[in-house]
Design an enzyme around this catalytic site. Structure first.
Site, PDB file in Angstrom:
ATOM      1  N   LYS A   1      55.367  18.642  32.940  1.00  0.00           N
ATOM      2  CA  LYS A   1      53.976  18.284  33.276  1.00  0.00           C
ATOM      3  C   LYS A   1      53.713  18.603  34.736  1.00  0.00           C
ATOM      4  CE  LYS A   1      50.909  14.203  32.992  1.00  0.00           C
ATOM      5  NZ  LYS A   1      50.873  12.766  32.649  1.00  0.00           N
TER       6      LYS A   1
ATOM      7  N   SER B   1      47.495  11.510  29.220  1.00  0.00           N
ATOM      8  CA  SER B   1      47.242  12.671  30.054  1.00  0.00           C
ATOM      9  C   SER B   1      48.288  13.781  29.907  1.00  0.00           C
ATOM     10  CB  SER B   1      47.169  12.235  31.516  1.00  0.00           C
ATOM     11  OG  SER B   1      48.421  11.725  31.932  1.00  0.00           O
TER      12      SER B   1
ATOM     13  N   SER C   1      50.402   7.664  28.682  1.00  0.00           N
ATOM     14  CA  SER C   1      50.257   9.124  28.740  1.00  0.00           C
ATOM     15  C   SER C   1      51.382   9.957  28.140  1.00  0.00           C
ATOM     16  CB  SER C   1      50.045   9.571  30.184  1.00  0.00           C
ATOM     17  OG  SER C   1      48.694   9.435  30.495  1.00  0.00           O
TER      18      SER C   1
HETATM   19  N1  GLN Z   1      44.844   6.920  29.396  1.00  0.00           N
HETATM   20  C1  GLN Z   1      45.256   6.085  30.475  1.00  0.00           C
HETATM   21  C2  GLN Z   1      44.417   6.345  31.681  1.00  0.00           C
HETATM   22  O1  GLN Z   1      43.503   7.085  31.579  1.00  0.00           O
HETATM   23  C3  GLN Z   1      46.712   6.276  30.773  1.00  0.00           C
HETATM   24  C4  GLN Z   1      47.001   7.446  31.614  1.00  0.00           C
HETATM   25  C5  GLN Z   1      48.455   7.588  31.964  1.00  0.00           C
HETATM   26  O2  GLN Z   1      49.329   6.972  31.379  1.00  0.00           O
HETATM   27  N2  GLN Z   1      48.708   8.400  32.976  1.00  0.00           N
HETATM   28  O3  GLN Z   1      44.630   5.817  32.721  1.00  0.00           O
END
Ligand code: GLN
Length: 473
Positions: A73, A148, A172
């Protein structure tokens, strides 16, 4: 495409060279990535590295990951390479050092083939917040792959690479794993060093692996885990051989399984509920101790997360001011104008929304009402888990309340999107490990994810339980 285990075996027993394997992977990425998964591919370097690995295989001193090609990532640093975090503000920023997790992979002879797309600064659940355009779900190109770490999930689902690294602050790794029909684990907070992981919310962020099955993520998890003096929150505890542990049969009386009776309320898709309950029933029939648990403060988790995560983000992202890092707006007049113009043009809408909210909850006069209160409720959520783990060793929930949805469906309604994190966020708030594995499909053929939550530093139990479900049902 072969699993990680098959890749490693084929290189170990001489069926394929690491160079061949790497070159086939690069070709696949070049010809089949119509999903917008990879932001950068390291053609030359990864082949060079693969040749070095082949030399070490010949001389009999190759590392345990010889034969592993992996995507990472684009929020995890690799020296001399861009780390964009999916943002315009870091579009051309080159990392000066390498993250510990990548250092460990490379020391074990894994080859990093490139960086995967993501929501800007890991803020999002669909990958639509990437400056470099959305990732499409290999399950169906009209659907979101989750976020994400959507690029990392899609890379495995599209069979471009057997494994990837993602990061997880509120879901994420697990949520995109669920949306793409693959496996992913968020380790215990402190298990994997955050050194070289660009910070979103430092008290919640963890790096973790994603792959086709439980064994493969266990293999990667073992390598990237461990104490690192460069991360003050990394914890010095023993790292078990997670993969080896999976080779002996599970002791059914040593893993008591709880499921959350109070999490099946409003908003949970009926087909997901049915599929999870069927799995729980099978576990019961198979002789596991299974029972209901309650987490009374669960319903506050999303509110608490969006106060704490945004507060930390507003502080962490203050460093992107056009002066020290990345994008600088030209012709903006004085210094303050330059800061403003650089941040305004460098950040996307969701990132700005969170910086503003985070700044607000930390400001004098509101700190006690929001930030301090959220910290107190975070503790209550942690205590709920602690109570549940007095009677059970692992907890099972759905990973997400809904299956993957269409691109564009929720992008104009941030709150609706935030609610999709209901099952994953509490796990980060409590610092616990969580695994997502596929659990069948809906009638429309959409993947369903099942989450297994464990006690601190007990990734072993959730991997064993996940492996059992994967192999038997
Ligand atoms: N969907 C969550 C957010 O928007 C988690 C994102 C993540 O784990 N980086 O913050």
């Amino acid at each position: 495409m072969m699993s990680l285990k098959e890749c490693i075996n084929s290189v170990r027993n001489g069926q394929k060279s690491c160079e061949e394997l790497t070159s086939q992977t690069l070709k696949r990425i070049r010809s089949e990535d119509s999903y917008n998964i990879f932001l950068e591919v390291y053609d030359t370097e990864s082949l060079e590295q693969a040749r070095e690995v082949d030399k070490r295989i010949k001389s009999g001193n190759a590392g345990e990951l010889a034969g592993c090609v992996i995507g990472v990532k684009d929020i995890i640093c690799l020296a001399g390479k861009k780390v964009t975090c999916g943002s315009h503000i870091l579009e051309n920023y080159v990392s000066p050092y390498t993250a510990t997790a990548i250092e460990k992979l490379e020391a074990a002879d894994a080859v990093v083939v490139g960086k995967t797309n993501m929501d800007e600064f890991a803020m999002g659940s669909t990958n639509e917040n990437s400056y470099f355009g959305p990732v499409l779900d290999p399950v169906d190109k009209e659907l979101v792959p989750g976020g994400s770490s959507g690029g990392s999930a899609a890379a495995v689902a599209a069979k471009l690479v057997p494994v990837t690294l993602g990061s997880d602050t509120g879901g994420s790794i697990r949520q995109p794993a669920a949306f793409c029909g693959i496996t992913g684990i968020k380790p215990t907070y402190g298990r994997v060093s955050r050194f070289g992981l660009v910070a979103f919310a430092s008290s919640l962020d963890q790096i973790g692996p994603m792959g086709q099955n439980v064994e493969d993520v266990a293999t990667i998890l073992k390598v990237i885990s461990g104490y690192d003096k460069r991360d003050s929150t990394s914890v010095n505890v023993e790292v078990p051989d997670f993969q080896l542990e999976l080779s002996s049969p599970i002791k059914k009386d040593s893993i008591r399984i709880g499921y959350l009776s109070d999490m099946y309320g409003e908003g949970l898709d009926e087909e997901i509920k049915k599929s999870i309950m069927e799995t729980i029933d099978k576990l019961k029939t198979d002789g596991f101790t299974v029972g209901e648990v309650k987490l009374p403060h669960m319903s506050y988790a999303i509110s608490v997360y969006y106060i704490i995560a945004n507060a930390e983000a507003s502080s962490n992202l203050a460093r992107y001011d056009g002066a020290r890092y990345g994008h600088r707006a030209e012709g903006a007049g004085d210094l303050k104008g330059m800061y403003l113009a650089s941040r305004n043009s460098g950040f996307g809408e969701e990132v700005m929304r969170r910086i503003i909210l985070g700044t607000y909850v930390l400001s004098a006069g509101y700190y006690d009402a929001y930030y301090r209160k959220a910290q107190k409720v975070r503790r209550l959520i942690y205590d709920d888990f602690k109570n549940a783990f007095q009677d059970y060793d692992v907890l099972i929930t759905p990973t997400t309340p809904t299956p993957p949805y269409k691109i564009g469906e929720k992008i104009d309604d941030p709150l609706a999107m935030y609610l999709g994190d209901i099952f994953t966020i509490p796990v980060n708030l409590a610092g616990l490990p969580g695994l997502s594995i596929p659990c069948g499909k809906t009638k429309a053929g959409l993947p369903i994810g099942l989450q297994i939550i464990g006690k601190h530093f007990d990734e072993s139990s959730i991997l064993k339980t996940g492996h059992y479900i994967e192999q038997n049902y």
